[in-house]
Design an enzyme around this catalytic site. Structure first.
Site, PDB file in Angstrom:
ATOM      1  N   LYS A  69       0.836  -1.201   0.000  1.00 45.43           N
ATOM      2  CA  LYS A  69       0.000   0.000   0.000  1.00 45.43           C
ATOM      3  C   LYS A  69       0.878   1.262   0.000  1.00 45.43           C
ATOM      4  O   LYS A  69       2.097   1.178   0.227  1.00 45.43           O
ATOM      5  CB  LYS A  69      -0.917  -0.039   1.227  1.00 45.43           C
ATOM      6  CG  LYS A  69      -1.924  -1.189   1.188  1.00 45.43           C
ATOM      7  CD  LYS A  69      -2.799  -1.145   2.418  1.00 45.43           C
ATOM      8  CE  LYS A  69      -3.876  -2.216   2.388  1.00 45.43           C
ATOM      9  NZ  LYS A  69      -4.768  -2.132   3.559  1.00 45.43           N
ATOM     10  N   TYR A 109     -12.482  -2.793  -3.234  1.00 46.29           N
ATOM     11  CA  TYR A 109     -13.026  -2.853  -1.870  1.00 46.29           C
ATOM     12  C   TYR A 109     -14.552  -2.813  -1.867  1.00 46.29           C
ATOM     13  O   TYR A 109     -15.160  -2.250  -0.958  1.00 46.29           O
ATOM     14  CB  TYR A 109     -12.468  -1.690  -1.046  1.00 46.29           C
ATOM     15  CG  TYR A 109     -11.026  -1.884  -0.586  1.00 46.29           C
ATOM     16  CD1 TYR A 109     -10.643  -2.995   0.167  1.00 46.29           C
ATOM     17  CD2 TYR A 109     -10.044  -0.935  -0.888  1.00 46.29           C
ATOM     18  CE1 TYR A 109      -9.328  -3.167   0.594  1.00 46.29           C
ATOM     19  CE2 TYR A 109      -8.725  -1.098  -0.456  1.00 46.29           C
ATOM     20  CZ  TYR A 109      -8.377  -2.211   0.285  1.00 46.29           C
ATOM     21  OH  TYR A 109      -7.078  -2.386   0.723  1.00 46.29           O
ATOM     22  N   ASN A 172      -1.732  -0.014   7.302  1.00 46.07           N
ATOM     23  CA  ASN A 172      -1.270  -1.370   7.645  1.00 46.07           C
ATOM     24  C   ASN A 172      -0.435  -2.037   6.551  1.00 46.07           C
ATOM     25  O   ASN A 172      -0.308  -3.252   6.478  1.00 46.07           O
ATOM     26  CB  ASN A 172      -2.444  -2.250   8.091  1.00 46.07           C
ATOM     27  CG  ASN A 172      -3.503  -2.404   7.019  1.00 46.07           C
ATOM     28  OD1 ASN A 172      -3.316  -1.928   5.892  1.00 46.07           O
ATOM     29  ND2 ASN A 172      -4.592  -3.076   7.344  1.00 46.07           N
ATOM     30  N   HIS A 175      -1.901  -5.380   1.437  1.00 44.78           N
ATOM     31  CA  HIS A 175      -3.187  -6.052   1.207  1.00 44.78           C
ATOM     32  C   HIS A 175      -2.885  -7.490   0.813  1.00 44.78           C
ATOM     33  O   HIS A 175      -1.921  -7.748   0.088  1.00 44.78           O
ATOM     34  CB  HIS A 175      -3.952  -5.375   0.062  1.00 44.78           C
ATOM     35  CG  HIS A 175      -5.076  -6.234  -0.451  1.00 44.78           C
ATOM     36  ND1 HIS A 175      -6.302  -6.304   0.184  1.00 44.78           N
ATOM     37  CD2 HIS A 175      -5.144  -7.115  -1.496  1.00 44.78           C
ATOM     38  CE1 HIS A 175      -7.078  -7.169  -0.458  1.00 44.78           C
ATOM     39  NE2 HIS A 175      -6.397  -7.671  -1.473  1.00 44.78           N
ATOM     40  N   GLU A 186      -9.873 -10.377  -7.663  1.00 45.61           N
ATOM     41  CA  GLU A 186      -8.937  -9.255  -7.546  1.00 45.61           C
ATOM     42  C   GLU A 186      -7.845  -9.314  -8.617  1.00 45.61           C
ATOM     43  O   GLU A 186      -7.465  -8.285  -9.176  1.00 45.61           O
ATOM     44  CB  GLU A 186      -8.312  -9.253  -6.150  1.00 45.61           C
ATOM     45  CG  GLU A 186      -9.311  -8.902  -5.052  1.00 45.61           C
ATOM     46  CD  GLU A 186      -8.753  -9.068  -3.647  1.00 45.61           C
ATOM     47  OE1 GLU A 186      -7.553  -9.419  -3.500  1.00 45.61           O
ATOM     48  OE2 GLU A 186      -9.506  -8.857  -2.683  1.00 45.61           O
TER      49      GLU A 186
HETATM   50  N1  UDP Z   1      -9.541  -0.397   7.336  1.00 41.77           N
HETATM   51  C1  UDP Z   1      -9.572   0.840   7.966  1.00 41.77           C
HETATM   52  N2  UDP Z   1     -10.254   0.948   9.160  1.00 41.77           N
HETATM   53  C2  UDP Z   1     -10.902  -0.104   9.726  1.00 41.77           C
HETATM   54  C3  UDP Z   1     -10.864  -1.357   9.079  1.00 41.77           C
HETATM   55  C4  UDP Z   1     -10.180  -1.468   7.883  1.00 41.77           C
HETATM   56  O1  UDP Z   1      -8.998   1.811   7.481  1.00 41.77           O
HETATM   57  O2  UDP Z   1     -11.490   0.058  10.802  1.00 41.77           O
HETATM   58  C5  UDP Z   1      -8.797  -0.525   6.071  1.00 41.77           C
HETATM   59  C6  UDP Z   1      -7.479  -1.247   6.263  1.00 41.77           C
HETATM   60  O3  UDP Z   1      -6.506  -0.613   5.427  1.00 41.77           O
HETATM   61  C7  UDP Z   1      -7.787  -2.638   5.753  1.00 41.77           C
HETATM   62  C8  UDP Z   1      -8.755  -2.333   4.628  1.00 41.77           C
HETATM   63  O4  UDP Z   1      -9.559  -1.284   5.135  1.00 41.77           O
HETATM   64  O5  UDP Z   1      -6.625  -3.311   5.329  1.00 41.77           O
HETATM   65  C9  UDP Z   1      -9.631  -3.484   4.207  1.00 41.77           C
HETATM   66  O6  UDP Z   1     -10.315  -3.978   5.334  1.00 41.77           O
HETATM   67  P1  UDP Z   1     -10.505  -5.542   5.566  1.00 41.77           P
HETATM   68  O7  UDP Z   1     -11.488  -5.702   6.682  1.00 41.77           O
HETATM   69  O8  UDP Z   1     -10.816  -6.203   4.270  1.00 41.77           O
HETATM   70  O9  UDP Z   1      -9.075  -5.992   6.124  1.00 41.77           O
HETATM   71  P2  UDP Z   1      -7.882  -6.804   5.424  1.00 41.77           P
HETATM   72  O10 UDP Z   1      -8.496  -7.851   4.534  1.00 41.77           O
HETATM   73  O11 UDP Z   1      -7.026  -5.815   4.659  1.00 41.77           O
HETATM   74  O12 UDP Z   1      -7.126  -7.405   6.573  1.00 41.77           O
HETATM   75 MG    MG Z   2     -10.006  -7.756   3.099  1.00 45.45          MG
END
Ligand code: UDP
Ligand code: MG
Length: 210
Positions: A69, A109, A172, A175, A186
């Site tokens: 990211k 997303y 974080n 992805h 994806e």
């Molecule tokens: N995210 C965020 N705030 C939150 C939860 C998620 O900004 O409270 C962002 C974070 O960058 C995350 C992305 O949204 O990686 C996608 O969320 P997901 O639940 O799919 O998590 P991931 O699959 O990336 O672990």
């Molecule tokens: Mg996810």
């Protein structure tokens, strides 16, 4: 004498089995070299005859989408993240750097559209370049999720990418696709099929042997 021969022969026989390839559980076995021509072996430029990745072994050709990211790219973490996947024995089959549009990101997303953080997520993800990759290997989707760690870096274990480098849930670093079906969707979204390279790893047999 007989006992001596058994002691000598047993490790040799077991060792021979190890030299022959990789055990993937009770049923699955990847021979390092083809026992017969029916196994579709290739010889590559390095002179290794090895089991083709297009073989019928379940899950070996599984693919996942990994993205570094904007915060990961800005903090120059791309090399360390690529290294982790290479070290784990996965095969890189696609890689590109791009600045993503909000439209593409909102498709990526799509499941999160109703979340409060969605607009912030799009804004951040489109703010600067991403490095998008496709990695291939046995159980790569599930293993990558474990290597990446929990969404919230505060909960991610040390040794995972997010546990080692993540600052906040909104920053974080990486992805990783969360299911085989999600990964397929994806990969099609981010890559044209001509951008994915189907290649044989010269060290496939040696890096996957125990
Ligand atoms: N995210 C965020 N705030 C939150 C939860 C998620 O900004 O409270 C962002 C974070 O960058 C995350 C992305 O949204 O990686 C996608 O969320 P997901 O639940 O799919 O998590 P991931 O699959 O990336 O672990
Ligand atoms: Mg996810």
């Amino acid at each position: 004498m007989v006992l001596f021969q058994l002691c000598l022969l047993r490790p040799l026989l077991l060792g021979q089995r190890n030299l022959c390839g990789l055990w993937l559980g009770r049923e699955s076995f990847i021979p390092a070299r083809c026992p017969t021509k029916t196994h579709h072996c290739h010889s590559n430029n390095f002179g290794f005859g090895h089991y083709s990745t297009s073989s019928a072994i379940t899950g070996v050709r599984e693919r996942t989408l990994i993205a570094v990211k904007p915060d990961g790219v800005q903090r120059r973490l791309v090399g360390q993240i690529v290294q982790r996947f290479e070290q784990r024995g996965f095969k890189l089959v696609g890689l590109k750097m791009l600045k993503a549009s909000e439209d593409l990101l909102s498709q990526h997303y799509q499941e999160l559209k109703k979340k409060d953080f969605f607009p912030y997520l799009l804004c951040y993800m489109s703010s600067s370049p991403l490095v998008i990759m496709v990695w291939e290997g046995h159980n790569v989707v599930q293993t990558s999720r474990m290597m990446v760690g929990s969404t919230n870096p505060a909960e991610a274990h040390p040794g995972t990418v997010r546990g080692d480098f993540g600052i906040h849930v909104s920053r974080n670093v990486v992805h990783a696709s969360d299911s085989v079906e999600g990964a397929q969707r994806e990969i099609q979204l981010w890559f044209n099929h001509t951008e994915l390279i189907d290649w044989d790893c010269c060290d496939h047999s040696s890096t996957t042997r125990s």
